[in-house]
Structures are given as C-alpha cells and as structure tokens.
Design a protein around this motif. Structure first.
Motif, short mmCIF file in Angstrom:
data_model
loop_
_atom_site.label_atom_id
_atom_site.label_comp_id
_atom_site.label_asym_id
_atom_site.label_seq_id
_atom_site.Cartn_x
_atom_site.Cartn_y
_atom_site.Cartn_z
N LEU A 1 11.71 57.14 37.48
CA LEU A 1 11.43 58.69 38.11
C LEU A 1 9.58 59.24 37.99
CD1 LEU A 1 14.62 60.07 35.73
CD2 LEU A 1 13.75 60.19 37.96
N GLY A 2 8.94 58.19 37.98
CA GLY A 2 7.49 58.26 37.30
C GLY A 2 7.23 58.13 36.50
N GLU A 3 5.65 58.53 35.87
CA GLU A 3 5.72 58.81 34.91
C GLU A 3 6.55 60.35 33.49
OE1 GLU A 3 2.12 57.33 33.08
OE2 GLU A 3 2.38 56.24 34.83
N LEU A 4 6.63 59.38 32.11
CA LEU A 4 7.22 59.75 31.62
C LEU A 4 6.19 61.18 31.35
CD1 LEU A 4 9.41 60.26 29.74
CD2 LEU A 4 7.68 58.76 28.25
N SER A 5 6.62 62.18 31.09
CA SER A 5 5.72 63.55 30.83
C SER A 5 6.68 64.08 29.80
CB SER A 5 5.88 64.66 31.88
OG SER A 5 6.65 65.01 32.87
N ILE A 6 7.87 64.30 29.87
CA ILE A 6 8.78 65.18 28.48
C ILE A 6 10.06 64.68 28.49
CG2 ILE A 6 9.99 66.87 30.02
CD1 ILE A 6 9.09 68.40 27.61
N PHE A 7 10.79 63.96 27.54
CA PHE A 7 11.52 63.35 27.31
C PHE A 7 12.29 64.32 25.05
CE2 PHE A 7 14.32 59.71 25.64
CZ PHE A 7 15.26 59.80 26.06
N LEU A 8 13.91 64.77 25.55
CA LEU A 8 14.15 65.10 24.38
C LEU A 8 13.07 66.16 23.83
CD1 LEU A 8 15.74 61.83 23.40
CD2 LEU A 8 16.81 63.49 24.49
N GLY A 9 12.99 66.42 24.37
CA GLY A 9 11.94 67.96 23.76
C GLY A 9 10.10 67.49 23.27
N ILE A 10 10.17 66.24 23.94
CA ILE A 10 8.78 65.99 22.89
C ILE A 10 7.73 65.63 24.45
CG2 ILE A 10 7.67 63.62 22.19
CD1 ILE A 10 10.09 63.53 20.73
N GLU A 11 6.41 65.96 24.31
CA GLU A 11 5.41 65.95 25.91
C GLU A 11 4.68 64.98 25.38
OE1 GLU A 11 4.40 69.67 25.94
OE2 GLU A 11 6.21 70.39 25.24
N PHE A 12 4.71 64.07 26.54
CA PHE A 12 3.95 62.87 26.61
C PHE A 12 2.51 63.44 27.47
CE2 PHE A 12 8.08 61.11 25.66
CZ PHE A 12 7.84 60.17 24.76
N THR A 13 0.87 63.41 26.81
CA THR A 13 0.63 63.26 27.28
C THR A 13 -0.38 61.84 27.32
OG1 THR A 13 0.19 65.60 27.01
CG2 THR A 13 -1.53 64.83 27.72
N LYS A 14 -0.54 60.75 28.98
CA LYS A 14 -1.61 60.05 28.72
C LYS A 14 -2.85 59.81 29.33
CE LYS A 14 -0.45 54.81 30.45
NZ LYS A 14 0.68 54.30 31.06
N THR A 15 -4.01 59.15 28.17
CA THR A 15 -5.19 58.95 28.86
C THR A 15 -5.25 57.38 28.96
OG1 THR A 15 -6.42 58.93 27.35
CG2 THR A 15 -6.17 61.25 28.54
N THR A 16 -6.51 57.02 29.93
CA THR A 16 -6.62 55.48 29.65
C THR A 16 -6.62 54.86 27.91
OG1 THR A 16 -9.00 55.96 29.56
CG2 THR A 16 -7.65 55.62 31.70
#
Length: 183
Positions: free
Chosen positions: A10-25
């Motif tokens: 499904l690619g990079e995780l961005s949102i799961f169970l109402g929690i938004e994930f913002t990823k940088t290096t």
C-alpha cells in the motif's frame, strides 16, 4: 512472506486508525489533526475560539459540583475519543484523566471543562508525538504526584513519563487507589 500469503503493498504509511504519520529523513511525527476536526464537528464546536491551555488553574471538580449535564452519553463519547488521543498527545493526559473520573454522572461544570479542552485541541491540532533518532539510548523516567490534591477524597493524582533517548515511550496520569497518610 508474499510466497505464503496474498499481500498488497500500500506504499508509505500516511494514516492509520486516525493517526497521521509524517515522515522525513530525520523524524517521524504522529498527529491526529483530522480526528480532532471530526470531534469538533461532532460536538458542534468547529468554529470555537482556541485556548492556550487544556485546563484552567485551580479548577476543583467533584460529583455534584453543578446541575447534571443534559447529554451524559455525549460526555462519555467525547471522553472516549479524548482517551484515544492520549496516544499521541502527552499534554492532555492529566486533563483527560481528571474529566474521566466523572463519566458516570457528568455535570455542566465538567462539560465546560471538556469544551475548554476541545478549544485547546483546536489551537494545537498540529501537535503530536515527535520521534527522532537518538545518539544515545539512555532510559530516563520522570514522576510526579500532587500529594492529596483532591479536596474531596484526599487521593493523589500521579503521573510519569519514560523516555528512550529523546523520545517518550510510556506515559500516564491516574488517580491513586489508596490514600497515603503521613505518620
């Protein structure tokens, strides 16, 4: 694993169970901005003015401190949502714990405190749990208790936060079950 199970990437995780994930290096930020917006919409408080703090200083809540709140199921539902938000928001843990003590029979004064917390969340909806890489994996723990802070049952509220490096990994705030007496 894909040889044994049918998997989809499904690619990079961005949102799961109402929690938004913002990823940088260099970091990972977990927020619940949309979840907060949905809660404000559910309570018809989407257009409220934000507050800078989650709870007013020296607010003494107790059973029967004002007339009963007309919609206790709404109070319970909102508090359940706020408890889930504590997974990414350490700053509201104490307030949510305090307000959860009155779920059985909430009052108008307690609902006003819930509204204040929602105002705080509106102004801080982009806040969340920041996870950064650490050079040293030392474990640090901090604890605090208010030593009989409840004026009504003399029980203390205590809390702790444990860090691994710079990242909080566990935290809580809870009312103690026993009354500590000094000798």
């Amino acid at each position: 694993m894909s040889a044994m199970f049918s998997l989809n990437d499904l690619g990079e995780l961005s949102i799961f169970l109402g929690i938004e994930f913002t990823k940088t290096t260099l970091l990972l930020l977990l927020t619940q901005r949309k979840y907060i917006e949905q809660l404000l919409q559910k309570t018809n408080l989407l257009l409220i003015t934000p507050y800078a703090t989650p709870m007013a200083v020296n607010v003494h809540l107790h059973a029967g401190d004002s007339e009963n709140f007309s919609n206790p199921s709404l109070y319970r539902s909102v508090l359940g949502t706020l408890q889930y938000m504590c997974y990414t928001r350490l700053d509201i843990t104490f307030t949510v714990n305090k307000l959860s003590q009155f779920k059985h029979e909430p009052t108008v004064k307690q609902w006003n405190c819930v509204e204040r917390l929602l105002r705080y969340l509106k102004g801080t909806s982009t806040y969340g749990l920041l996870i950064k890489p650490a050079l040293h994996f030392c474990v640090q723990a901090f604890a605090h208790a208010d030593h009989g802070g409840s004026h009504f049952d003399q029980r203390s509220t205590s809390g702790f936060c444990t860090y691994l490096g710079l990242n909080p990994i566990t935290w809580t705030s809870c009312k103690q079950q026993v009354i500590a007496q000094s000798v």
